[in-house]
Design a protein around this motif. Structure first.
Motif, PDB file in Angstrom:
ATOM      1  N   ILE A   1      35.838  44.126  55.340  1.00 46.92           N
ATOM      2  CA  ILE A   1      35.271  43.880  54.011  1.00 46.92           C
ATOM      3  C   ILE A   1      35.933  44.827  53.019  1.00 46.92           C
ATOM      4  O   ILE A   1      36.019  46.042  53.241  1.00 46.92           O
ATOM      5  CB  ILE A   1      33.748  44.092  54.006  1.00 46.92           C
ATOM      6  N   LYS A   2      36.399  44.256  51.892  1.00 49.36           N
ATOM      7  CA  LYS A   2      37.194  45.017  50.939  1.00 49.36           C
ATOM      8  C   LYS A   2      36.482  45.150  49.597  1.00 49.36           C
ATOM      9  O   LYS A   2      35.593  44.363  49.262  1.00 49.36           O
ATOM     10  CB  LYS A   2      38.531  44.297  50.705  1.00 49.36           C
ATOM     11  N   ARG A   3      36.924  46.128  48.850  1.00 50.89           N
ATOM     12  CA  ARG A   3      36.462  46.305  47.474  1.00 50.89           C
ATOM     13  C   ARG A   3      36.725  45.031  46.683  1.00 50.89           C
ATOM     14  O   ARG A   3      37.741  44.364  46.858  1.00 50.89           O
ATOM     15  CB  ARG A   3      37.183  47.492  46.846  1.00 50.89           C
ATOM     16  N   PHE A   4      35.805  44.687  45.793  1.00 50.71           N
ATOM     17  CA  PHE A   4      35.961  43.491  44.969  1.00 50.71           C
ATOM     18  C   PHE A   4      35.472  43.784  43.559  1.00 50.71           C
ATOM     19  O   PHE A   4      34.962  44.872  43.271  1.00 50.71           O
ATOM     20  CB  PHE A   4      35.190  42.306  45.576  1.00 50.71           C
ATOM     21  N   PHE A   5      35.643  42.824  42.667  1.00 48.82           N
ATOM     22  CA  PHE A   5      35.143  42.935  41.304  1.00 48.82           C
ATOM     23  C   PHE A   5      34.098  41.850  41.060  1.00 48.82           C
ATOM     24  O   PHE A   5      34.246  40.723  41.540  1.00 48.82           O
ATOM     25  CB  PHE A   5      36.286  42.784  40.286  1.00 48.82           C
ATOM     26  N   MET A   6      33.062  42.204  40.337  1.00 45.45           N
ATOM     27  CA  MET A   6      32.057  41.233  39.926  1.00 45.45           C
ATOM     28  C   MET A   6      31.808  41.406  38.433  1.00 45.45           C
ATOM     29  O   MET A   6      31.469  42.497  37.975  1.00 45.45           O
ATOM     30  CB  MET A   6      30.749  41.404  40.696  1.00 45.45           C
TER      31      MET A   6
ATOM     32  N   GLU B   1      43.097  44.113  48.636  1.00 42.09           N
ATOM     33  CA  GLU B   1      42.055  45.057  48.230  1.00 42.09           C
ATOM     34  C   GLU B   1      41.838  44.985  46.728  1.00 42.09           C
ATOM     35  O   GLU B   1      42.783  45.137  45.942  1.00 42.09           O
ATOM     36  CB  GLU B   1      42.474  46.479  48.627  1.00 42.09           C
ATOM     37  N   GLY B   2      40.613  44.685  46.314  1.00 43.11           N
ATOM     38  CA  GLY B   2      40.296  44.550  44.900  1.00 43.11           C
ATOM     39  C   GLY B   2      40.708  43.220  44.295  1.00 43.11           C
ATOM     40  O   GLY B   2      40.522  43.002  43.092  1.00 43.11           O
ATOM     41  N   GLY B   3      41.256  42.321  45.114  1.00 50.46           N
ATOM     42  CA  GLY B   3      41.752  41.059  44.597  1.00 50.46           C
ATOM     43  C   GLY B   3      40.702  39.981  44.423  1.00 50.46           C
ATOM     44  O   GLY B   3      40.943  38.982  43.732  1.00 50.46           O
TER      45      GLY B   3
ATOM     46  N   SER C   1      36.274  49.823  52.107  1.00 49.01           N
ATOM     47  CA  SER C   1      36.096  50.647  50.913  1.00 49.01           C
ATOM     48  C   SER C   1      34.757  50.289  50.297  1.00 49.01           C
ATOM     49  O   SER C   1      34.018  49.459  50.833  1.00 49.01           O
ATOM     50  CB  SER C   1      37.236  50.414  49.917  1.00 49.01           C
ATOM     51  N   SER C   2      34.427  50.898  49.195  1.00 46.26           N
ATOM     52  CA  SER C   2      33.094  50.753  48.606  1.00 46.26           C
ATOM     53  C   SER C   2      32.803  49.306  48.229  1.00 46.26           C
ATOM     54  O   SER C   2      33.588  48.653  47.540  1.00 46.26           O
ATOM     55  CB  SER C   2      32.977  51.623  47.359  1.00 46.26           C
TER      56      SER C   2
END
Length: 310
Positions: A211-216, A187-189, A247-248
């Motif tokens: 589907i997991k939270r991510f960073f862009m 998550e978030g990775g 998550s979002s």
């Protein structure tokens, strides 16, 4: 595919790209990718671009800020916020029944049965089939000039820092297949670098996908200001039968064969699926609506269902 010569691979990719990007797609007419990445999103989604959610059935169990087009609708009294400035000016389309959708804006419009002279059920089927074809075409593509994990071998990858960098890629679509790999990313990775004018298509061919939270570009998809992410990533799930949004997130999730069993966290973008059984958190629609009028149904209700739709 690995046994094909490089020449054959390149020819095949060019054919598939042409079919997906500049071909005539399921009656939508010729669509051409523009420099802006909304052009990519419009090309991939077709008429479904005008609706935050397109599905055969939707069970709304949380507040929404999105238009939708579905055959069947159920709900528990949760409202739909002001959608007058998004989609086709705030249209909600429902084919098979006329439920009390709680519209929180006088400008939002609930339409049942027919829309622009076309049966809504047929219109929904057409949109889903168009996306299904594009899903399958995109699933066979991969792109060069994508830097993944900063050159590290897969057995050295930190699944809390799985990087995909499009800095060396051009505008338009870039494709990557994360089948079997995505489920291992924490998550978030997932860390993406995507510029304006670029759209990353992430194909995951697994049957069940969370589907997991991510960073862009250093920004979390759970941030409140996620408007600048949704046009830049497409989660392409051609084989999925069960999808949960854990998550979002912000982007497009296209899973034409899937039941979306859970939506967790406020998310924004586009969702195309077979069924959506729970919306435990809010779904928001991305604001821009740039589909040309001739590619959209006339914004009016026709009393004659046999009148040809646009």
């Amino acid at each position: 595919m690995s046994r094909l010569s490089k020449y054959v691979k390149e020819k095949l990719v060019k054919v598939l790209v042409t079919a997906l990007v500049v071909g005539s797609v399921a009656g939508n007419g010729t669509v051409t990718v523009q420099a802006a990445s909304y052009g990519c999103m419009k090309s991939f989604l077709g008429k479904a671009y005008n609706f935050g959610i397109v599905a055969e059935s939707l069970n709304q169990t949380a507040h929404m800020q999105s238009t939708f087009a579905v055959k069947n609708y159920t709900g528990n009294g949760q409202g739909v916020g002001d959608i007058s400035q998004i989609g086709l000016g705030g249209y909600i389309l429902i084919g098979n029944n006329t439920p009390e959708v709680k519209l929180e804006s006088d400008f939002a419009k609930g339409v049942y049965g027919t829309f622009g002279g076309k049966q809504i059920n047929d219109y929904v089927d057409e949109m889903i089939e168009n996306v299904r074809q594009n899903c399958q075409a995109a699933a066979d593509l991969s792109s060069e000039n994508i830097l993944v994990n900063n050159g590290k071998d897969s057995d050295q990858v930190d699944m809390n820092n799985y990087t995909i960098d499009l800095s060396n890629a051009g505008n338009g679509y870039s494709y990557i297949d994360l089948t079997g790999e995505y489920s291992k990313i924490q998550e978030g990775g997932l860390k993406l670098t995507v510029s304006d004018g670029q759209t990353l298509v992430i194909t995951i061919k697994d049957d069940s996908v969370g589907i997991k939270r991510f960073f862009m570009n250093g920004q979390s998809s759970a941030d409140q200001n996620i408007f600048n992410m949704a046009d830049k990533v497409i989660f392409n799930l051609p084989n999925a039968t069960n999808v949960s949004i854990q998550s979002s997130i912000s982007g497009a999730i296209v899973a034409p064969e899937a039941t979306v069993s859970y939506i967790g966290g406020t998310s924004m973008g586009w969702l195309v699926a077979k069924q959506i059984t729970r919306t435990d958190s809010e779904w928001h629609q991305e604001v821009p609506n740039e589909i040309e009028p001739e590619e959209s149904p006339a914004p009016s209700v026709s009393p004659n269902p046999e009148t040809p739709g646009t």
